[in-house]
Write a protein that holds these residues in place. Sequence first.
Motif, PDB file in Angstrom:
ATOM      1  N   LYS A  56      15.047  -4.582   3.770  1.00 37.01           N
ATOM      2  CA  LYS A  56      14.815  -5.904   3.009  1.00 37.01           C
ATOM      3  C   LYS A  56      14.005  -6.398   1.376  1.00 37.01           C
ATOM      4  O   LYS A  56      13.322  -5.891   1.554  1.00 37.01           O
ATOM      5  N   PRO A  57      14.834  -6.847   0.884  1.00 35.97           N
ATOM      6  CA  PRO A  57      13.752  -7.025  -0.555  1.00 35.97           C
ATOM      7  C   PRO A  57      12.482  -7.337  -0.288  1.00 35.97           C
ATOM      8  O   PRO A  57      12.224  -8.309   0.115  1.00 35.97           O
ATOM      9  N   TYR A  58      11.202  -6.493  -1.211  1.00 35.86           N
ATOM     10  CA  TYR A  58      10.267  -7.067  -1.326  1.00 35.86           C
ATOM     11  C   TYR A  58      10.252  -8.151  -1.716  1.00 35.86           C
ATOM     12  O   TYR A  58       9.494  -9.047  -1.022  1.00 35.86           O
ATOM     13  N   MET A  59      11.104  -8.432  -1.748  1.00 41.58           N
ATOM     14  CA  MET A  59      10.276 -10.268  -3.163  1.00 41.58           C
ATOM     15  C   MET A  59      10.457 -11.261  -1.630  1.00 41.58           C
ATOM     16  O   MET A  59       9.719 -12.172  -1.191  1.00 41.58           O
ATOM     17  N   ASN A  60      11.622 -10.949  -1.084  1.00 41.27           N
ATOM     18  CA  ASN A  60      11.992 -11.964   0.794  1.00 41.27           C
ATOM     19  C   ASN A  60      11.003 -11.446   1.595  1.00 41.27           C
ATOM     20  O   ASN A  60      10.285 -12.275   1.927  1.00 41.27           O
ATOM     21  N   MET A  61      10.594 -10.402   1.756  1.00 41.18           N
ATOM     22  CA  MET A  61       9.538 -10.172   2.292  1.00 41.18           C
ATOM     23  C   MET A  61       8.201 -10.789   2.158  1.00 41.18           C
ATOM     24  O   MET A  61       7.882 -11.017   3.084  1.00 41.18           O
ATOM     25  N   PHE A  62       7.920 -10.682   0.813  1.00 40.45           N
ATOM     26  CA  PHE A  62       6.502 -11.321   0.734  1.00 40.45           C
ATOM     27  C   PHE A  62       6.520 -12.664   0.479  1.00 40.45           C
ATOM     28  O   PHE A  62       5.783 -14.006   1.149  1.00 40.45           O
ATOM     29  N   ALA A  63       7.592 -13.594   0.177  1.00 40.85           N
ATOM     30  CA  ALA A  63       8.036 -15.286   0.677  1.00 40.85           C
ATOM     31  C   ALA A  63       8.095 -15.453   1.100  1.00 40.85           C
ATOM     32  O   ALA A  63       7.363 -16.390   2.246  1.00 40.85           O
ATOM     33  N   SER A  64       8.191 -14.801   2.952  1.00 41.03           N
ATOM     34  CA  SER A  64       8.018 -15.445   3.823  1.00 41.03           C
ATOM     35  C   SER A  64       6.657 -14.784   4.788  1.00 41.03           C
ATOM     36  O   SER A  64       7.003 -16.159   5.475  1.00 41.03           O
ATOM     37  N   ASN A 105       0.572  -1.088  -0.172  1.00 40.50           N
ATOM     38  CA  ASN A 105       0.038  -0.208   0.264  1.00 40.50           C
ATOM     39  C   ASN A 105       1.152   0.881  -0.117  1.00 40.50           C
ATOM     40  O   ASN A 105       0.830   2.359  -0.537  1.00 40.50           O
ATOM     41  N   LEU A 106       1.907   1.816   0.991  1.00 41.51           N
ATOM     42  CA  LEU A 106       2.852   2.544   1.117  1.00 41.51           C
ATOM     43  C   LEU A 106       3.861   3.205  -0.148  1.00 41.51           C
ATOM     44  O   LEU A 106       4.033   3.599  -0.914  1.00 41.51           O
ATOM     45  N   ALA A 107       3.878   1.436  -0.551  1.00 43.39           N
ATOM     46  CA  ALA A 107       5.043   1.096  -1.748  1.00 43.39           C
ATOM     47  C   ALA A 107       4.920   1.826  -2.884  1.00 43.39           C
ATOM     48  O   ALA A 107       4.860   2.550  -3.820  1.00 43.39           O
ATOM     49  N   TYR A 151       7.353  -5.462  -9.324  1.00 43.89           N
ATOM     50  CA  TYR A 151       8.473  -3.449  -9.017  1.00 43.89           C
ATOM     51  C   TYR A 151       9.278  -4.568  -7.661  1.00 43.89           C
ATOM     52  O   TYR A 151       9.301  -5.420  -6.755  1.00 43.89           O
ATOM     53  N   SER A 152      10.181  -3.753  -7.166  1.00 43.57           N
ATOM     54  CA  SER A 152      11.075  -4.358  -6.343  1.00 43.57           C
ATOM     55  C   SER A 152      11.489  -2.527  -5.118  1.00 43.57           C
ATOM     56  O   SER A 152      11.337  -1.901  -5.969  1.00 43.57           O
ATOM     57  N   ARG A 153      12.218  -2.951  -4.321  1.00 45.69           N
ATOM     58  CA  ARG A 153      12.530  -2.281  -3.319  1.00 45.69           C
ATOM     59  C   ARG A 153      13.502  -0.854  -4.279  1.00 45.69           C
ATOM     60  O   ARG A 153      13.263   0.413  -4.271  1.00 45.69           O
ATOM     61  N   ASN A 154      14.089  -1.160  -4.840  1.00 42.00           N
ATOM     62  CA  ASN A 154      15.167  -0.402  -5.508  1.00 42.00           C
ATOM     63  C   ASN A 154      14.110   0.583  -7.441  1.00 42.00           C
ATOM     64  O   ASN A 154      15.216   0.602  -7.926  1.00 42.00           O
ATOM     65  N   ASN A 155      13.627   0.176  -7.646  1.00 39.81           N
ATOM     66  CA  ASN A 155      12.619  -0.096  -8.746  1.00 39.81           C
ATOM     67  C   ASN A 155      11.164   0.154  -8.480  1.00 39.81           C
ATOM     68  O   ASN A 155      10.764  -0.739  -8.987  1.00 39.81           O
TER      69      ASN A 155
END
Length: 474
Positions: free
Chosen positions: A413-421, A269-271, A336-340
């Motif tokens: 931490k990378p967004y994909m890592n957060m999602f996967a967890s 939501n924020l990103a 998307y990612s944290r850097n893009n």
Amino acid sequence: MAEFRKGASSMHTQTTAQPVEPIFGREIEMPPGWKYKSLKLGPATLPWYASPESQLILVSFVCFLCPGMFNALNGLGGAGQLDKDAYASDASNCALYATFAVVGSYLCFNYTRNFGYVVFAGVLLGCCAGILWAAQGAIMMSYPPEKLKGRYISWFWLIFNLGAVIGSVVTLGLNIDNTGNDGKPIGNSTYIGFLILTFLGACLSWTLVDAKHVVRRDGSRIILMKHPTWKTEILGLWETLWTDPYIILLFPMFFASNWFYTYQFQDVNLARFNVRTRALNNTLYWVAQMIGALVFGFALDFPNIRRTSRAKFAWVAMFALTFGIWGGGYVFQRQYSRNNLGDQYDWTSDGFLGPMFLYIFYGFYDAAWQTCVYWFMGAISNNGRKLANFAGFYKGIQSAGAAIIWRLNGMKKPYMNMFASCWILLAGSLVIALPVMILKIKDTVPVEEDLKFVDEDDIIGSKHIYEKSEPERV
């Protein structure tokens, strides 16, 4: 059991009782006093003040005004601050869940940017929230009769999340022209409104009655310790692990139950959305929570299916939803990612509807998960003290998980890592909990099992607990 009931009856002094309408073909006598008098309102009869229904509604409105407002604010992502200030929200929530305060700390942050005070407020809120949620869980699971536990959970979740919905609508109205491009966080008036409503909720908590005074419609009462102390309650947690070790299989579900909030609020939501669209998403998220609670709460009480079968069906439904909804989340996260990050969505943007519906389903899933976990615990026992210990484990382990994930998000931490967890924890915890659904949930909990490890001299209300209550009909 005859000796138990005889001994238990001596614990109650004789008083002049008042009759109420026959329940299950029996005339039920109620204690005297205004707390046990029903109120006629046209053709309807409202429950008495010390009934489980009235007390559940009261605690629901306490949560409506306190954590409900907090959820409305947190659901905006960054607690209404811009992305560069999300570190304050991450740190405050980490402190909150690590201790498990006031919304005014965010108002202060708007003026002073005082990071330390926001973290301190999180610590204070965590201390208070632990007490509130342990009590709420015990009320929601132990007050209702067996055949209505899912319904009571859904009533609570409806009212509680209505607070977040109203808070979100207020936020949306106050920020409807704020596209996030002017570099300003949400207005001070938003925080002031939340602060006033939260104060009212704190005052409302004083209207709850002691559990020992609560009487159900069939005349039964709640199993409670006669003279609880800090020592007995802390030791009770260890006793629960000794007498009910299977509860450990639910711990991963407890741990996962608030883990995904951080990802949804901050990393989706924020990103990906501007301020006013975040407010819209937040409103729809909590509305979906109400719908999810309603659907699952009433389905879990469906009278024509055995409770053992309902438990298994609920597990299958949650497993399917976990892969259906979070599978859609994986497709979105790949974009998307944290850097893009790319451009943030506005509700006028092309392609907005897909992410919006994903966020709605995230809200539905959360309510379904929380409702099922509470119902699973409530189906295991009717003992108020045991269920209070279950609720203590639930909120404590849940908060430990939330503290960790808020800190990980603060570490970028990378967004994909957060999602996967999130996805792995949810799916894995369901698999670990499956033996509880199969082996421990029964169509009804026998009296002897609920009181197996309870000393007759240590409890109150025992005469009325099961002697007059009806087993669930299937």
